[in-house]
Design a protein around this motif. Structure first.
Motif, mmCIF file in Angstrom:
data_model
loop_
_atom_site.group_PDB
_atom_site.id
_atom_site.type_symbol
_atom_site.label_atom_id
_atom_site.label_comp_id
_atom_site.label_asym_id
_atom_site.label_seq_id
_atom_site.Cartn_x
_atom_site.Cartn_y
_atom_site.Cartn_z
ATOM 1 N N GLY A 160 130.385 91.346 0.205
ATOM 2 C CA GLY A 160 131.410 90.654 -0.571
ATOM 3 C C GLY A 160 131.900 89.366 0.045
ATOM 4 N N SER A 321 126.326 83.775 -10.448
ATOM 5 C CA SER A 321 127.522 84.338 -9.809
ATOM 6 C C SER A 321 128.759 84.183 -10.691
ATOM 7 N N LYS A 322 128.738 83.186 -11.573
ATOM 8 C CA LYS A 322 129.880 82.930 -12.450
ATOM 9 C C LYS A 322 129.760 83.647 -13.793
ATOM 10 N N ARG A 324 128.687 87.302 -14.985
ATOM 11 C CA ARG A 324 128.267 88.700 -14.811
ATOM 12 C C ARG A 324 127.478 89.171 -16.040
ATOM 13 N N TYR A 464 128.887 87.516 -7.175
ATOM 14 C CA TYR A 464 130.230 87.065 -7.527
ATOM 15 C C TYR A 464 130.410 85.625 -7.039
ATOM 16 N N SER A 466 131.859 82.283 -5.290
ATOM 17 C CA SER A 466 132.566 81.945 -4.052
ATOM 18 C C SER A 466 133.649 80.918 -4.361
ATOM 19 N N LYS A 487 128.794 85.393 -3.411
ATOM 20 C CA LYS A 487 129.145 86.664 -2.783
ATOM 21 C C LYS A 487 128.221 87.735 -3.344
#
Length: 492
Positions: A160, A321-322, A324, A464, A466, A487
């Motif tokens: 994470g 990552s932005k 999901r 996820y 950063s 992440k």
């Protein structure tokens, strides 16, 4: 009296130079900033590399889709709309690369990226079979093996926290290209401090710096600086490694009494040295290609095949990552392909079934093209559309801003893979692999590597965003001053 005379001569030279530049601006007849004597517009480009793309955007906002600038006395024209770009890159009249590529010749010589004319045509023709699907299939086990090493490395740090993916992906990509192109493994992921790996990074940094800082582009100045010594040392290591591999493979072919491509019956099916063998065994006018030319082509593909794919991978991870929801769509597609055994390697045919992932990759490379800018040299006075281009002009094709142009894409800054479900209104609206006769010869190689890497990461991790946003730099490839952070958390 002598001092006054010298001052008068200097002023006269400045005035004459300025008049010539202004006359050239009138001949080219395109909007752009007024040049200064001697400097042209070079002073405007003395900015941090992280400001370069923003500077070009300000020029676009002020002057439009076609911009004329001068680096000292050399005219440049920046294009960022397909109506101007398409006729340029589809014509065999404009295959000569721009002036900035000259900084690469110390490294790549007259390889496929930098050469022109008959040499480029001949080499392009005999190298094209090296990327036939029969040979590409042989690279898949290499990619999968190196991806497993990469995945295990990520599992150790997937807690994470924010991770800069660029240096990690670069090592994996370097392993992929050395083993597939040269037929040897340098284990870059396990030996990240090796001289070879460091030398590639050093040389890329120096060449990018020379491209962006006008005064360092002048040999007479560059050769006096410590950068020249650092460049020479890096070149010695890189060229030495390439020659070593070429010599070893040449001896293997000699021992096997293989002297032509026809005798090498496993060239496209089982031979992991397929690319290198093509170079060593191919003939031009009945003569084998000399060792220096082989070295230049190997180094060219080493350079083009690791930095560009690294950029493509890390910015795709940044976009994912932005979103999901996009990650889960990819994961669901992978479940339909792999069934109950998600841990097995994909087949070559299964990579082609990853249709949604392909949309994701295209959209990511629209927003973040691995090569943001390319150049062509105008070798004779020409007219392209309604643009007059004089001999000696370097034309900059601004892929980065073109692919974010609101006239071509709705909500251009939004990451929306579904854009590519239907054919684009104009295929030249997307140029991540360039187009025309000088399009990227290795684009299938790159897409295969991107699919293997991204699919395995999505299989094993949830991404996820950063807090550290990329600060984009248009170096040889699209880099970030702050790295490209995401992440990671393992899927369960």
């Amino acid at each position: 009296m002598i001092i006054l005379l010298l001052v008068f001569i200097l002023v006269l030279l400045l005035v004459v130079n300025w008049i010539r530049l202004l006359k050239e601006c009138y001949t080219i007849n395109l909007p752009g900033p007024i040049p200064l004597p001697l400097l042209g517009n070079a002073h405007l480009f003395v900015v941090k590399s992280s400001e370069f793309l923003n500077l070009i955007q300000r020029f676009i906002d002020k002057y439009g889709d076609v911009i004329r600038i001068h680096f000292f006395s050399t005219p440049y024209v920046v294009l960022n709309h397909p109506k101007y770009i398409e006729p340029l890159i589809t014509s065999m009249d404009y295959i000569t690369k721009g002036q900035s590529y000259g900084f690469l010749t110390c490294w790549l010589g007259q390889g496929l990226l930098t050469s022109t004319g008959q040499r480029w045509k001949t080499h392009r023709k005999f190298l094209t079979p090296a990327f036939h699907f029969n040979i590409l299939q042989n690279f898949l086990p290499v990619f999968c093996k190196n991806q497993k090493i990469f995945t295990e490395k990520l599992k150790k740090i997937a807690d994470g926290r924010s991770i800069d993916m660029f240096p990690l992906v670069a090592l994996a990509a370097l392993d992929n290209v050395t083993e597939s192109i040269m037929g040897v493994c340098v284990d870059a992921q396990k030996h990240s401090e090796s001289e070879y790996v460091k030398s590639i990074e050093e040389l890329s940094t120096i060449v990018s710096m020379r491209m962006q800082i006008p005064i360092l582009g002048e040999d007479i100045i560059f050769n006096l600086l410590p950068y020249k010594t650092r460049q020479d040392k890096a070149l010695q290591i890189l060229h030495g490694q390439t020659y070593k591999v070429i010599k070893a493979r040449s001896e293997e072919l000699k021992k096997a009494n293989i002297t032509s491509l026809n005798e090498s019956n496993d060239i496209g099916i089982k031979n992991k040295h397929a690319f290198l063998d093509l170079l060593l065994l191919a003939e031009q006018d009945g003569t084998k290609i000399d060792a220096e030319s082989v070295r230049e082509e190997v180094d060219t593909f080493m350079f083009e095949g690791h930095d560009t794919t690294t950029s493509g991978i890390v910015y795709t991870l940044h976009c994912l990552s932005k979103r999901r929801d996009v990650q889960e769509k990819i994961y669901e597609e992978l479940k339909t392909i792999f069934g109950d055994n998600m841990n097995r390697d994909p087949t070559y045919q299964e990579l082609h079934q990853m249709k949604y992932l392909e949309l994701v990759l295209k959209e990511s490379m629209r927003l973040f093209p691995p090569v943001p800018l390319i150049q062509r040299m105008i070798v004779k006075d020409s007219e392209i559309g309604d643009i007059n281009l004089i001999k000696g002009t370097s034309v900059v094709i601004d892929i980065f801003h073109m692919q974010r142009n609101p006239a071509l894409y709705d909500d251009p800054l939004e990451f929306r893979p579904e854009r590519f479900e239907k054919p684009l209104q104009n295929p030249f609206n997307w140029l991540a692999f360039s187009a025309g006769p000088r399009n990227c010869i290795g684009q299938k190689f790159a897409m295969m590597e991107l699919k293997v890497t991204i699919s395995e990461i999505v299989k094993n991790f949830v991404l996820y965003p950063s807090e550290i946003e990329p600060v984009l730099c248009a170096d040889l490839i699209l880099r970030s001053k702050t790295g490209v952070h995401v992440k990671l958390v393992q899927r369960h």
